[in-house]
Design a protein around this motif. Structure first.
Motif, mmCIF file in Angstrom:
data_model
loop_
_atom_site.group_PDB
_atom_site.id
_atom_site.type_symbol
_atom_site.label_atom_id
_atom_site.label_comp_id
_atom_site.label_asym_id
_atom_site.label_seq_id
_atom_site.Cartn_x
_atom_site.Cartn_y
_atom_site.Cartn_z
ATOM 1 N N THR A 317 0.837 -1.202 0.000
ATOM 2 C CA THR A 317 0.000 0.000 0.000
ATOM 3 C C THR A 317 0.872 1.253 0.000
ATOM 4 O OG1 THR A 317 -1.621 -1.267 1.232
ATOM 5 C CG2 THR A 317 -1.998 1.088 1.100
ATOM 6 N N GLY A 393 -7.008 -3.515 3.376
ATOM 7 C CA GLY A 393 -6.212 -4.467 4.150
ATOM 8 C C GLY A 393 -6.980 -5.613 4.748
ATOM 9 N N GLU A 394 -8.278 -5.419 4.993
ATOM 10 C CA GLU A 394 -9.087 -6.462 5.635
ATOM 11 C C GLU A 394 -10.543 -6.089 5.423
ATOM 12 O OE1 GLU A 394 -8.754 -5.871 9.903
ATOM 13 O OE2 GLU A 394 -7.727 -4.023 9.501
ATOM 14 N N PRO A 395 -11.405 -7.041 5.615
ATOM 15 C CA PRO A 395 -12.822 -6.705 5.491
ATOM 16 C C PRO A 395 -13.202 -5.672 6.550
ATOM 17 C CG PRO A 395 -12.481 -9.096 5.555
ATOM 18 C CD PRO A 395 -11.186 -8.461 5.935
ATOM 19 N N ASP A 417 -13.878 1.202 -0.356
ATOM 20 C CA ASP A 417 -13.346 0.005 0.308
ATOM 21 C C ASP A 417 -12.604 -0.748 -0.783
ATOM 22 O OD1 ASP A 417 -12.925 -2.531 1.346
ATOM 23 O OD2 ASP A 417 -14.982 -2.839 2.011
ATOM 24 N N THR A 418 -11.268 -0.774 -0.672
ATOM 25 C CA THR A 418 -10.457 -1.241 -1.797
ATOM 26 C C THR A 418 -9.891 -2.626 -1.523
ATOM 27 O OG1 THR A 418 -8.469 -0.206 -0.863
ATOM 28 C CG2 THR A 418 -9.809 1.140 -2.341
ATOM 29 N N TRP A 419 -10.287 -3.592 -2.328
ATOM 30 C CA TRP A 419 -9.721 -4.946 -2.181
ATOM 31 C C TRP A 419 -8.581 -5.134 -3.162
ATOM 32 C CZ3 TRP A 419 -8.724 -8.818 -5.612
ATOM 33 C CH2 TRP A 419 -8.189 -9.997 -5.033
ATOM 34 N N TRP A 420 -7.468 -5.597 -2.648
ATOM 35 C CA TRP A 420 -6.327 -5.946 -3.506
ATOM 36 C C TRP A 420 -5.274 -6.629 -2.674
ATOM 37 C CZ3 TRP A 420 -1.600 -2.712 -3.727
ATOM 38 C CH2 TRP A 420 -1.613 -1.656 -2.796
ATOM 39 N N GLN A 421 -4.111 -6.890 -3.257
ATOM 40 C CA GLN A 421 -3.060 -7.680 -2.593
ATOM 41 C C GLN A 421 -1.673 -7.230 -3.075
ATOM 42 O OE1 GLN A 421 -4.465 -11.408 -4.565
ATOM 43 N NE2 GLN A 421 -4.868 -12.091 -2.465
ATOM 44 N N THR A 422 -0.658 -7.609 -2.327
ATOM 45 C CA THR A 422 0.716 -7.361 -2.767
ATOM 46 C C THR A 422 0.893 -7.848 -4.207
ATOM 47 O OG1 THR A 422 1.404 -7.811 -0.493
ATOM 48 C CG2 THR A 422 3.139 -7.791 -2.152
ATOM 49 N N ASP A 511 -8.717 -15.591 -1.398
ATOM 50 C CA ASP A 511 -9.780 -15.008 -0.578
ATOM 51 C C ASP A 511 -11.124 -15.633 -0.914
ATOM 52 O OD1 ASP A 511 -8.822 -12.916 1.199
ATOM 53 O OD2 ASP A 511 -8.141 -11.914 -0.622
ATOM 54 N N ARG A 526 -9.384 -14.741 4.087
ATOM 55 C CA ARG A 526 -8.514 -15.744 3.457
ATOM 56 C C ARG A 526 -9.104 -17.143 3.584
ATOM 57 N NH1 ARG A 526 -4.303 -13.571 0.446
ATOM 58 N NH2 ARG A 526 -3.661 -15.746 0.408
ATOM 59 N N ARG A 537 -0.549 -9.323 7.010
ATOM 60 C CA ARG A 537 -0.724 -10.669 6.487
ATOM 61 C C ARG A 537 0.383 -11.581 6.995
ATOM 62 N NH1 ARG A 537 -0.871 -11.252 -0.007
ATOM 63 N NH2 ARG A 537 -0.186 -13.401 -0.133
HETATM 64 O O1 PRX Z 1 -7.404 -11.088 2.435
HETATM 65 C C1 PRX Z 1 -7.312 -9.940 1.645
HETATM 66 C C2 PRX Z 1 -6.998 -8.758 2.521
HETATM 67 O O2 PRX Z 1 -5.602 -8.598 2.498
HETATM 68 C C3 PRX Z 1 -4.993 -9.584 1.657
HETATM 69 C C4 PRX Z 1 -3.809 -9.010 0.953
HETATM 70 O O3 PRX Z 1 -2.843 -8.656 1.883
HETATM 71 P P1 PRX Z 1 -1.547 -7.889 1.429
HETATM 72 O O4 PRX Z 1 -0.913 -8.573 0.270
HETATM 73 O O5 PRX Z 1 -0.709 -7.680 2.628
HETATM 74 O O6 PRX Z 1 -2.055 -6.494 0.893
HETATM 75 C C5 PRX Z 1 -2.758 -5.671 1.762
HETATM 76 C C6 PRX Z 1 -3.008 -4.357 1.106
HETATM 77 C C7 PRX Z 1 -3.538 -4.409 -0.264
HETATM 78 C C8 PRX Z 1 -6.099 -10.003 0.734
HETATM 79 O O7 PRX Z 1 -5.865 -11.265 0.179
HETATM 80 N N1 PRX Z 1 -7.639 -7.528 2.029
HETATM 81 C C9 PRX Z 1 -7.044 -6.469 1.464
HETATM 82 N N2 PRX Z 1 -7.939 -5.500 1.214
HETATM 83 C C10 PRX Z 1 -9.148 -5.954 1.605
HETATM 84 C C11 PRX Z 1 -8.956 -7.258 2.112
HETATM 85 N N3 PRX Z 1 -10.001 -7.988 2.564
HETATM 86 C C12 PRX Z 1 -11.230 -7.450 2.515
HETATM 87 N N4 PRX Z 1 -11.478 -6.209 2.060
HETATM 88 C C13 PRX Z 1 -10.475 -5.420 1.598
HETATM 89 N N5 PRX Z 1 -10.736 -4.192 1.166
#
Ligand code: PRX
Length: 655
Positions: A317, A393-395, A417-422, A511, A526, A537
């Motif tokens: 992030t 980062g989380e729900p 509310d932004t969902w994404w990952q590394t 997820d 997860r 994480r």
């Molecule tokens: O489980 C999801 C959760 O964080 C994980 C990714 O973690 P990381 O690679 O450390 O990146 C965090 C920052 C982007 C995902 O697989 N996660 C991230 N954003 C959300 C989320 N779970 C729910 N809602 C979100 N907005």
């Protein structure tokens, strides 16, 4: 996720629309406009991304082909030449933004610094020349282990400028964890600071670097040290240098190196299902475009905005949404060294008021802790500058969402509310704030160009409101390219959980999610052996490996337990070597041991000693049973495959 959260998410029906004024001024102004963009991108993703790359970024040489997809390996903007440091800095210098604030920094003790684009450019060029003088070349790796100070961003941009890949290691990781990452990434140089401020205490970063290097990291030749806290540290002659000494008098002329689109930009380690963290590799061109356009549309960046993301640069992030995305857009990005702490619980609101922050992006755990601290802290500050809020980062539970919306956003700010990952490099599922109405607890819809779905493990799309696995069916520019040094692991981990069909590969995010009748995504957390503690994480096996490296521990099984504040809490079930006896002292020691091996973020909340771990007849630890047990749930229905039922009774007694 706590059961109460799941229940409230399942019942959530409220819909919040952006104000007409917000939508009118937004980059994407309506649901129709979003839908058109989405449909166009879906019909011809390559044309969509190609047009954006041309319009939004400066290239030294245009690409021959938008995408070369040899599943699961993608090349974006093939043969294009570009430099992300150029896009973040140089190109703004020929515009009025030259003297605009690029970076506003606030230190924990209250010191502050603002760097304009021209000043940041100068510092980056100088530091790039410092790196060159130390023999860092294009293709080398540089470790960055820093507090949240401007030099962290400067070091990242300087690496990018000369084509060295950075590998930033979060300053909260232990010397052991740092060492593993430096070895895996074969870093030539480490950039650090004497220390950093963290909740009124000093984190001894340089001391940790010394420890990490003491056992030998053969590739590291030089250590660069920023003076931040001023405490006494050891400086190894010939190896360690003060940042200021080297930066002084160095030329500020350092043209950005034309990089191939697919040259590595950075490695960032993240936890997975196995004991060893993975080096997630991101490359230059696609990442530049993806971090740029997601920042622009999702945070609806306008030139008057003061944008603040509270993450640490040690996480993705921080990479995408403190440094690269905002700067590529010519925005003003705020960087804050501190965190809410007993001596200053309202510090976030002070920063918003002081700088007139307009866009604020933080984590649900932080929001829940603000709720606990009380409304009077934010209410004592003027937060009227805010116009948009984000979470990551989380729900997020609907209650926390509503509090954020009312108390921080004054019921006028949309929430993304932004969902994404590394691994994804940038945001994948989110509202576009002027276009997509929001529902508390839902990340809403996929970003244009992201062909996502919720599937079962055979790759069938599940019905509306049915649970399944969050998946992506087509590559996107910001996707990770490989696991550093282990392409096979990349294939196995992400692209084979859902078996490829007719040459079509599907990205498996790890997820669980469901999609409702409006096409809104609800991410449930997860589904693998990864736990999310306060948005951090962690791999359960990573923590188990740390535990069993202690002489007292024979076997360990780690699970997540729902926690109202942190989302999840670490619970470790431990069996001891026969020469040790369980005690509170030993539990404390084991927690400390994990902190030493990984870092404070991995400290188990609870250690439960047990005589044996519940296993199936084939010898597999029954994690689900342990999870339920940790959560205090009834486990009597879970035991049909249990090898020895007596184990369960003992575990229950232990609890
Ligand atoms: O489980 C999801 C959760 O964080 C994980 C990714 O973690 P990381 O690679 O450390 O990146 C965090 C920052 C982007 C995902 O697989 N996660 C991230 N954003 C959300 C989320 N779970 C729910 N809602 C979100 N907005």
């Amino acid at each position: 996720m706590p059961q109460s959260t799941i229940e409230s998410i399942l019942q959530e029906k409220r819909l919040f629309h952006p104000s007409a004024e917000f939508s009118q001024n937004a980059h994407i102004k309506s649901l129709e406009e979003y839908q058109q963009l989405y449909d166009r991108a879906q019909a011809d993703p390559q044309q969509f991304w190609g047009e954006l790359a041309e319009k939004e970024l400066d290239w030294f040489q245009k690409w021959d082909q938008v995408l070369d997809w040899q599943p699961p390996f993608a090349k974006w903007f093939v043969n294009g030449k570009i430099n992300i440091s150029y896009n973040c800095l140089d190109r703004h210098l020929t515009t009025w933004r030259k003297n605009k604030a690029a970076l506003i920094w606030e230190g924990e003790p209250g010191d502050s610094r603002t760097l304009t684009y021209a000043q940041l450019h100068r510092e980056v060029c100088q530091f790039a020349n410092v790196l060159k003088q130390l023999g860092v070349e294009k293709g080398d790796r540089v470790g960055i282990y820093m507090p949240m100070i401007p030099e962290a961003a400067i070091a990242m941009l300087a690496c990018a400028r000369i084509g060295a890949a950075h590998t930033v290691v979060f300053g909260g990781f232990s010397a052991e964890a740092l060492r593993d990452r430096l070895i895996d990434g074969q870093a030539k140089v480490v950039v650090t600071a004497d220390g950093g401020w963290r909740k009124d205490a000093i984190v001894p970063l340089k001391e940790q670097v010394d420890k990490a290097l003491a056992e030998g990291v053969p590739t590291v030749q030089n250590v660069l040290v920023v003076k931040r806290t001023g405490q006494q540290i050891h400086m190894e002659p010939g190896r360690d240098h003060w940042w200021d000494d080297l930066q002084k008098g160095v030329s500020a002329n350092c043209p950005a190196e034309p990089m191939d689109s697919e040259d590595m930009l950075f490695i960032l380690y993240t936890s997975g299902s196995t004991g060893k963290p993975k080096g997630v590799v991101h490359t230059t061109g696609g990442y530049n475009l993806y971090s740029h356009i997601t920042t622009k549309w999702i945070f609806d960046l306008q030139d008057t905005d003061v944008y603040w993301c509270t993450a640490d640069v040690g996480w993705i992030t921080g990479h995408s949404y403190i440094v690269y995305g905002p700067l590529s857009n010519g925005a003003t990005t705020v960087m804050y060294e501190g965190a809410p702490r007993n001596s200053n619980p309202g510090c976030f609101w002070d920063v918003i008021e002081k700088y007139g922050v307009t866009i604020f992006y933080t984590a649900p755990t932080a929001i829940r802790s603000f709720i606990k601290m009380g409304e009077h802290f934010p209410k004592a500050r003027n937060l009227s500058s805010l116009r948009l809020l984000g979470t990551v980062g989380e729900p997020i539970n609907p209650e926390a969402w509503m509090w954020y919306y009312k108390v921080i956003g004054g019921e006028r700010c949309p929430i993304v509310d932004t969902w994404w990952q590394t691994e994804t490099g940038g945001i994948m599922i989110t509202a576009l704030p002027g276009a997509i109405p929001t529902k508390p607890g839902s990340a809403t819809r996929p970003f244009p160009g992201i062909i996502a779905d919720v599937m079962d493990l055979d790759g069938n799309i599940v019905g509306d409101n049915e649970g399944g696995y969050l998946s992506v069916k087509y590559p996107w520019p910001g996707m990770m390219r490989t696991v550093y040094g282990d392409p096979d692991r990349f294939r196995r981990t992400y692209w084979e959980h859902i078996p490829p069909k007719d040459g079509n590969y599907t990205y498996f995010a790890g997820d669980g999610a469901r999609k409702d009748e409006d096409g809104y995504y609800w991410v449930m957390g997860r589904v693998d052996d990864v736990i999310n503690v306060a948005g951090h994480r962690l791999g359960t096996m990573e923590i188990e490996s740390a535990l069993v490296s202690h002489p007292a521990v024979a076997e360990a099984a780690v699970v997540g337990k729902p926690d109202e504040l942190k989302g999840e809490e670490i619970v470790a079930f431990v069996t001891l070597d026969s020469t040790f006896t369980a005690s509170d002292e030993l539990a404390k020691e084991l927690k400390k041991h994990v902190v030493g091996e990984i870092g404070a973020i991995a400290r188990p909340g609870e250690i439960r000693f047990t005589e044996a771990l519940p296993k199936t007849r084939s010898g597999k630890i029954m994690r689900r049973l342990l999870r339920n047990l940790a959560a205090g749930q009834d486990v009597s229905g879970d035991t049909s495959t249990l090898e020895d039922r007596g184990v369960l009774d003992k575990l229950r007694e232990g609890a």
